[in-house]
Design an enzyme around this catalytic site. Structure first.
Site, PDB file in Angstrom:
ATOM      1  N   ARG A  92     -41.637 -24.155 -41.040  1.00  0.00           N
ATOM      2  CA  ARG A  92     -40.429 -23.950 -40.306  1.00  0.00           C
ATOM      3  C   ARG A  92     -40.463 -22.494 -39.703  1.00  0.00           C
ATOM      4  O   ARG A  92     -41.084 -21.413 -40.380  1.00  0.00           O
ATOM      5  CB  ARG A  92     -39.304 -23.890 -41.220  1.00  0.00           C
ATOM      6  CG  ARG A  92     -38.774 -25.299 -41.610  1.00  0.00           C
ATOM      7  CD  ARG A  92     -37.760 -25.158 -42.431  1.00  0.00           C
ATOM      8  NE  ARG A  92     -36.403 -25.151 -41.556  1.00  0.00           N
ATOM      9  CZ  ARG A  92     -35.254 -24.515 -41.800  1.00  0.00           C
ATOM     10  NH1 ARG A  92     -35.148 -24.080 -43.237  1.00  0.00           N
ATOM     11  NH2 ARG A  92     -34.150 -24.631 -41.302  1.00  0.00           N
TER      12      ARG A  92
ATOM     13  N   SER B  71     -46.719 -21.135 -49.555  1.00  0.00           N
ATOM     14  CA  SER B  71     -46.427 -21.820 -50.830  1.00  0.00           C
ATOM     15  C   SER B  71     -47.833 -21.970 -51.695  1.00  0.00           C
ATOM     16  O   SER B  71     -48.005 -23.173 -51.926  1.00  0.00           O
ATOM     17  CB  SER B  71     -45.877 -22.698 -50.425  1.00  0.00           C
ATOM     18  OG  SER B  71     -44.509 -22.334 -49.838  1.00  0.00           O
TER      19      SER B  71
ATOM     20  N   ASP C  82     -43.014 -19.515 -52.130  1.00  0.00           N
ATOM     21  CA  ASP C  82     -41.891 -20.010 -51.751  1.00  0.00           C
ATOM     22  C   ASP C  82     -40.792 -19.978 -53.052  1.00  0.00           C
ATOM     23  O   ASP C  82     -39.493 -19.823 -52.753  1.00  0.00           O
ATOM     24  CB  ASP C  82     -42.082 -21.549 -51.401  1.00  0.00           C
ATOM     25  CG  ASP C  82     -42.979 -22.463 -52.444  1.00  0.00           C
ATOM     26  OD1 ASP C  82     -43.451 -21.847 -53.472  1.00  0.00           O
ATOM     27  OD2 ASP C  82     -42.888 -23.710 -52.328  1.00  0.00           O
TER      28      ASP C  82
END
Ligand code: GLC
Length: 452
Positions: A75, A137, A191
């Site tokens: 994203r 992440s 994350d």
């Protein structure tokens, strides 16, 4: 009445996946030991990685880009932080990485990501200069907010030439190559850290975060005085620590299917807790159980439907869809299995598949909940305070009964004090949190002296 072969097989599976409260208490004690060892700089399956950021004050303000690289979904966001107690606003787009990007090499991977950022800026007519926060992440060895090296890939990623490299520098270089030198990555976070930061921006009671998606991990807020390993210059009294709890491996109630899954995986010996809990593995665990009891002639008349024959070919979203069917005759499961090419499956067989789906994911919820109880009781052993835990990820959000089973486990472990732990779904927190951390790194909020 005599039990059928299938009923017997299912009772054994139930027993193998059952984790009574005493086992969970052992797990929690071992978790505390591993936390303590890692905080002291001793070998441990938990990494307790310093993040060089504390909870935000909520006064951080400004416009920042955020890049959220979690799984193959990437994203890119433009976030506006009001800093006045109101919720941030954002625009964002999703992009998709292919298998060829995550398994080739670092140039291919970062090149693709940089092009997503360029595409986002072009699509939204954004042509100014931007500071960007980067959610990556995976386990990262940070020495400051603005840089960090990949320790090891997890979740099946294998792009070569990235381990031990500073991923911020790699991304900045890739951006420059794509003529996006107007974007500068100023901060890096995991994350979990992003999710905690996003929740804590508006909710000061948030002192931990948990991802239950493709992978699983927990971070929490720790007093710097309790971090006995050297962390270098840092000005705050507390810091968020990324535990990389998916790698926790002590006192886990592993059974023969866990061992088989690990042996067959891309990273044998690593991420044992993750392999019992997260979305990348739940479907595979269910599949291994099905393959085994079918091979013993207790399911599908010993003839394995093709859809269960391929390693990692039975994803956790299927486990989720199977659990969604509440019909006593498992009509939904039968329809789904037929759609997937299994032919006609009888009621008993469909019910058995559904039971396996529940057994595997109920255990995941109990282990995930216990890791969270261990996290909050580390510094609050009597659970006298309230704890808001930011949680994100498809397993937590989408799997029927997952949250309920976690809360039930809090009850088993903490009795009436279970209500002190509040699980708060924090959607897309990892992207939003990256923008807030970029604001912190830019001095748009609490003043932070960076060590380099
Ligand atoms: C894996 C990664 C970890 C991440 C988690 C959830 O466990 O190693 O860094 O937080 O997945 O995405």
């Amino acid at each position: 009445m005599m039990k059928t072969k299938m009923e017997e097989a299912l009772s054994e599976i139930k027993r193998l996946f059952d984790v009574p409260v005493v086992r969970l208490r052992r797990l929690i004690a071992a978790f505390h030991d591993e936390m303590g060892r890692s905080l002291a700089g001793e070998p441990s399956s938990l990494q307790m990685l310093p993040t060089y950021t504390d909870n935000p004050t909520g006064h951080e303000r400004g416009s920042f880009l955020a890049l959220d690289l979690g799984g193959t979904n990437v994203r890119v966001l433009l976030v506006n932080l009001p800093g006045d107690g109101n919720a941030p606003t954002l625009i964002g787009d999703k992009f998709q990485l292919g298998r060829e990007h995550i398994t080739a090499n670092g140039d291919v991977l970062f090149g693709a990501i940089a092009r997503f950022v360029v595409g986002f800026l072009a699509d939204h007519g954004l042509d100014g200069r931007y500071r960007m926060g980067f959610t990556f992440s995976f386990p990262i060895r940070q020495r400051s907010l603005a840089r960090g090296e990949l320790i090891a890939w997890t979740k099946g990623w294998t792009a070569s030439g990235v381990v031990d490299q500073d991923v911020v520098e790699r991304l900045n270089r890739a951006l420059a190559k794509e003529s996006a030198a107007n974007v500068r990555v100023v901060s890096l976070n995991n994350d979990t850290t992003g999710t905690q930061t996003a929740r804590a921006y508006l909710d000061p009671a948030c002192d931990a975060a948990c991802i239950l998606g493709t992978g699983t991990n927990i971070c929490y807020r720790e007093m710097v005085a309790n971090i006995r390993k050297p962390i270098g210059p840092y000005d705050h009294e507390a810091m968020i620590l990324n535990m990389e709890s998916g790698n926790f491996n002590a006192a886990l109630p592993r059974n023969r299917y866990d061992k088989l899954l690990d042996d067959l995986s891309d990273n044998p010996g690593g991420q044992w807790e993750e392999k019992m809990v997260s979305g990348k593995y739940l479907g595979e665990l269910a599949r291994l159980v099905i393959v085994d009891i079918c091979a013993r002639g207790s399911l599908f008349g010993g003839r394995l439907p093709e859809l269960f024959a391929v390693r990692e070919g039975f994803g956790s979203e299927r486990v989720c869809r199977i659990k969604e069917d509440a019909d006593p005759d498992a009509a939904g499961v039968r329809a789904l299995l037929a759609d997937l090419g299994a032919g006609s499956v009888d009621v008993e067989e469909a019910r058995a598949v559904r039971e396996i789906a529940w057994i595997v994911s109920d255990r995941a919820a109990r282990i995930a909940a216990s890791a969270l109880v261990a996290t909050v009781t580390k510094n609050d052993p009597e659970s006298t305070r309230s704890h808001a835990i930011a949680v994100d990820g498809s397993i937590y959000e989408k799997h029927p009964g997952f949250k309920m089973r976690m809360e039930e486990t809090f009850g088993d472990l903490l009795g009436t004090r279970a209500g002190r732990i509040r699980l708060e779904l924090t959607h897309d927190g990892s992207g939003l949190g990256a923008a807030i951390i970029a604001a912190i790194a830019s001095g748009e909020g609490p003043v932070l002296r960076l060590p380099d």
